[in-house]
Motif scaffolding. Structure first.
Motif, PDB file in Angstrom:
ATOM      1  N   ILE A   1       0.840  -1.195   0.000  1.00 23.94           N
ATOM      2  CA  ILE A   1       0.000   0.000   0.000  1.00 23.94           C
ATOM      3  C   ILE A   1       0.873   1.242   0.000  1.00 23.94           C
ATOM      4  O   ILE A   1       1.765   1.388   0.838  1.00 23.94           O
ATOM      5  CB  ILE A   1      -0.938  -0.009   1.218  1.00 23.94           C
TER       6      ILE A   1
ATOM      7  N   ARG B   1     -11.332  -0.824  -4.732  1.00 22.14           N
ATOM      8  CA  ARG B   1     -10.826  -2.131  -4.314  1.00 22.14           C
ATOM      9  C   ARG B   1     -11.967  -2.964  -3.749  1.00 22.14           C
ATOM     10  O   ARG B   1     -12.682  -2.494  -2.853  1.00 22.14           O
ATOM     11  CB  ARG B   1      -9.733  -1.982  -3.240  1.00 22.14           C
TER      12      ARG B   1
ATOM     13  N   GLU C   1      -7.376  -3.660   3.735  1.00 22.00           N
ATOM     14  CA  GLU C   1      -8.300  -2.550   3.511  1.00 22.00           C
ATOM     15  C   GLU C   1      -7.750  -1.230   4.033  1.00 22.00           C
ATOM     16  O   GLU C   1      -8.444  -0.215   3.993  1.00 22.00           O
ATOM     17  CB  GLU C   1      -9.645  -2.847   4.174  1.00 22.00           C
TER      18      GLU C   1
ATOM     19  N   THR D   1      -4.805  -3.623 -11.583  1.00 17.86           N
ATOM     20  CA  THR D   1      -3.880  -2.909 -10.709  1.00 17.86           C
ATOM     21  C   THR D   1      -4.005  -1.396 -10.864  1.00 17.86           C
ATOM     22  O   THR D   1      -3.542  -0.655  -9.999  1.00 17.86           O
ATOM     23  CB  THR D   1      -2.439  -3.336 -11.029  1.00 17.86           C
TER      24      THR D   1
ATOM     25  N   HIS E   1      -2.100  -4.997  -1.231  1.00 19.21           N
ATOM     26  CA  HIS E   1      -3.247  -5.303  -2.076  1.00 19.21           C
ATOM     27  C   HIS E   1      -2.937  -6.604  -2.798  1.00 19.21           C
ATOM     28  O   HIS E   1      -1.813  -6.837  -3.232  1.00 19.21           O
ATOM     29  CB  HIS E   1      -3.491  -4.189  -3.098  1.00 19.21           C
TER      30      HIS E   1
ATOM     31  N   ALA F   1      -8.704 -10.496  -4.566  1.00 21.18           N
ATOM     32  CA  ALA F   1      -8.530  -9.112  -4.117  1.00 21.18           C
ATOM     33  C   ALA F   1      -9.281  -8.839  -2.824  1.00 21.18           C
ATOM     34  O   ALA F   1      -8.888  -7.969  -2.039  1.00 21.18           O
ATOM     35  CB  ALA F   1      -8.993  -8.148  -5.206  1.00 21.18           C
TER      36      ALA F   1
ATOM     37  N   GLY G   1      -7.165  -8.855   0.369  1.00 17.19           N
ATOM     38  CA  GLY G   1      -6.116  -7.864   0.558  1.00 17.19           C
ATOM     39  C   GLY G   1      -6.426  -6.914   1.697  1.00 17.19           C
ATOM     40  O   GLY G   1      -7.548  -6.855   2.223  1.00 17.19           O
TER      41      GLY G   1
END
Length: 692
Positions: free
Chosen positions: A59, A108, A134, A103, A68, A129, A132
């Motif tokens: 991130i 997200r 947050e 990407t 992510h 995803a 991943g």
């Protein structure tokens, strides 16, 4: 004897390029061959089989160790994909990168890769995803002061930027920014001072937009932009236009700077949403020149807006309604076609805040757009009750019954399960028309009680090892034994034909707030929305006896659309353990996969602890035949909380579906053959419907 006719002259030989034929599908390639070289293994085993790869991205501006997650299947040049195309260009606005890489997406997970090719499914990329982090990157401390602006100046500057863009001369651009918009803390008028630059202007605009008082458009409750554009509180709308102007000034500077500007990933996420708002505004809204309007004893200026993409938005809404076979299409068509003609002062965008968001095209990417779209459709239909209006985008487990049909959000478990039913489609985040239920009123909204799935939790280690954990060849070796691979042949010749959907059941859940119950529905005012436990009753033959089998939809289990393969069927490496069962044998299987064994007691299903382990064995469910077989398989997965990979064997072979399950750490695969079953789907004649 008569002279034989002369044969026609032979054609001049031409060079014909030789196209390399794909490897044969027989296995083994040669009867007496015992092993394969690395090149032969790629030709006979991996050719046409999709590879599944994971990727981690840390991130930006965030704490170390938070990532992510991304997953990629197949190759970029593949003509086939596991992602369903958007049925309208307008629906693509729910993604910030509808045709680009996941990407690059701002939202997200990336909505451009959300919907699988089968109704009720998602893609592997979207599933991965979701595990991943947050967390958002740290924000820049706001510095510098923003000048107070009048609405007249703001609207005039917005129109100027729309028509001419920003000033080309760097000094003019600098002078306008610090004379009208920002207070200048730098000194440029003495020798040795800092020269004006786009980078410094961009940095100051970013810092000014980091003020906590500005709206954070990354939050779902703020993504219906029209609530600020058309707010009855002048302070709210004035602040919105002020923030919009600063965002457009920043957006145009980043576009002008091009590749040499500050990378978007280095800009705080909150500001990237401001840039997205600026982009959508410039694409969909035009400010008309001010015109004089007579007032009491004086002339006033009136500013109007024009929406160049409004016709596209109307057609997209019409397509959405027809695809879902909306029950009251004649009235919706009448509103879309004739309301503005009959009353020039009555605009579609003025019907509600959601209509303004949809028909203007001023939409932000993310999960909010499907709800805005459905709200706009309901607002164009005068029949739905009051509680149907203004569905909140933060509530995903929602649906409703309307005139003999039910419609469900794509994140509601009922939509996911009934997406496999005959005649059901998925469009723009909604699944329908689905079976009606006698447990609901003719028009009633419903929240569904659904627990999280019981699945393996994907970790950074699992993402890094995704390719090796699902490689079609297996671990790298000097040679590959043929005995280590097997050609799988699903049994689709004699499918199960003893499963049918009987009814869709709803019972009020104990989790309803105190005082909210079905008796309250009898009151004439706005009805409360009840939380229901949902189940499906199937007619099924068990041990040669016909009986009704009720399956509770307890868990919000995702169904992953298998990525299509080419040149199949492929062989499967022996380490990918699996067990094949017919769909009617599921009644004897309990607690498969992450929850332990397959013969445990039902009470054991209450232990819902996420497992970080690997997949020991994949259960392959052969749900060939009528669509109700797949509905039963999905319902069974929902009861036990098991995500699954759904594969149509006409597109994805059994071996590739099993490997994708290992890539996602999913322990169930559902096999269907949609091309082998003729299902009569009622076609809607739009012309005849308009005559009703």
């Amino acid at each position: 004897p008569p002279e034989a006719p002369s044969s026609p002259p032979s054609p001049v030989p031409q060079f014909v390029p030789q196209i390399e034929a794909p490897p044969p599908k027989r296995w083994p390639p040669s009867r007496y061959q015992t092993d394969l070289s690395e090149q032969e293994a790629h030709d006979y085993i991996a050719h046409g089989a999709p590879k599944f790869r994971g990727e981690l991205r840390e991130i930006s501006n965030g704490p170390r160790g938070h990532f992510h997650f991304f997953a990629f299947a197949g190759e970029e040049w593949d003509e086939v994909t596991d992602t369903a195309p958007f049925q309208s260009d307008s629906f693509g606005d729910m993604s910030s990168a509808p045709e680009g890489k996941q990407t690059d997406a701002l939202e997200r997970p990336a909505m451009g890769h959300a919907f699988g090719i089968y109704p009720g499914t998602i893609t592997l990329a979207y599933y991965v995803a979701g595990f991943g982090s947050e967390l958002k990157g740290s924000e820049i401390v706001a510095r510098g002061k923003v000048r107070k602006l009048t609405m007249l100046y703001v609207l005039d500057r917005l129109r100027q930027l729309q028509v001419k863009g920003i000033e080309e001369d760097i000094m003019d651009l600098h002078n306008h920014l610090y004379e009208f918009l920002l207070h200048d803390n730098h000194k440029y008028d003495h020798p040795g001072g800092i020269e004006p630059s786009l980078d410094s202007q961009i940095a100051n605009l970013v810092a000014s937009l980091c003020r906590p008082s500005w709206v954070d458009f990354s939050l779902p409750q703020h993504q219906t932009v029209a609530q600020f554009l058309n707010s009855p509180d002048p302070a709210v709308s004035n602040s919105f236009f002020h923030q919009l102007l600063l965002s457009i000034e920043l957006y145009l500077r980043t576009k002008s700077r091009g590749l040499h500007s500050k990378p978007l990933t280095d800009i705080p996420e909150k500001i990237r949403w401001d840039l997205m708002l600026a982009q959508r505004w410039l694409e969909n809204v035009e400010i008309e020149p001010p015109r004089k309007v007579k007032g009491r004893g004086e002339q006033k200026s009136s500013v109007g807006f024009r929406f160049p993409n409004k016709k596209n938005q109307i057609e997209a809404l019409r397509n959405f309604a027809w695809t879902l076979k909306w029950p009251n299409m004649p009235e919706v068509e009448d509103v879309l076609e004739y309301s503005e003609e009959e009353d020039p002062e009555e605009f579609l965008e003025d019907r509600s805040t959601n209509c303004m968001s949809w028909f203007t095209g001023l939409l932000l990417p993310g999960k909010s757009m499907p709800f805005i779209l459905m709200n706009a459709l309901v607002d164009c239909d005068g029949e739905p009750p009051v509680e149907f209006h203004n569905l909140h985008q933060s509530v995903s487990n929602i649906g409703f019954q309307y005139r003999g049909c039910t419609y469900w959000s794509w994140e509601c478990i009922i939509g996911k399960v009934l997406g496999a039913a005959s005649g059901v489609t998925q469009i723009a985040g909604w699944v329908g028309p689905c079976s009606a239920s006698a447990d609901l009123d003719r028009s009633e909204m419903a929240l569904i009680n659904q627990e999280p799935p019981r699945c393996n939790r994907l970790t950074p280690s699992a993402i890094r090892n995704m390719a090796s954990n699902s490689d079609p060849i297996g671990p790298q070796q000097e040679s590959y034994l043929i005995a280590d691979y097997q050609l799988l042949t699903p049994s689709s010749e004699d499918p199960v034909d003893s499963i049918r959907i009987e009814r869709l059941n709803f019972t009020p859940a104990p989790s309803n707030p105190k005082g909210v119950h079905r008796k309250a529905l009898e009151e004439p005012e706005k009805k409360p929305i009840i939380i229901f436990n949902a189940s499906i009753t199937f007619a099924i033959t068990v041990d040669k006896r016909a009986r009704s089998w009720k399956v509770s939809l307890r868990h919000d289990t995702p169904f992953i659309a298998a990525y299509p393969c080419q040149n199949g069927p492929h062989v499967l490496f022996v380490d990918y353990q699996h067990q094949k069962v017919r769909v009617d044998e599921l009644v004897d299987i309990q607690n498969w996969g992450t929850s332990g064994g397959k013969d445990s007691d039902l009470e054991d299903s209450e232990d819902e602890v996420e497992d970080e382990g690997d997949v020991e064995e994949v259960l392959v469910i052969e749900a060939f035949g009528v669509p109700d077989n797949e509905v039963f398989a999905r319902a069974w997965c929902s009861f036990w909380g098991l995500p699954s990979v759904t594969a149509d064997i006409s597109k994805t072979c059994m071996a590739c579906a099993i490997r994708e399950a290992y890539a996602a750490l999913v322990s169930v695969v559902i096999l269907v053959d949609r091309g082998s079953v003729d299902v009569e789907v009622e076609e809607v004649d739009r012309m005849m419907e308009n005559l009703l």
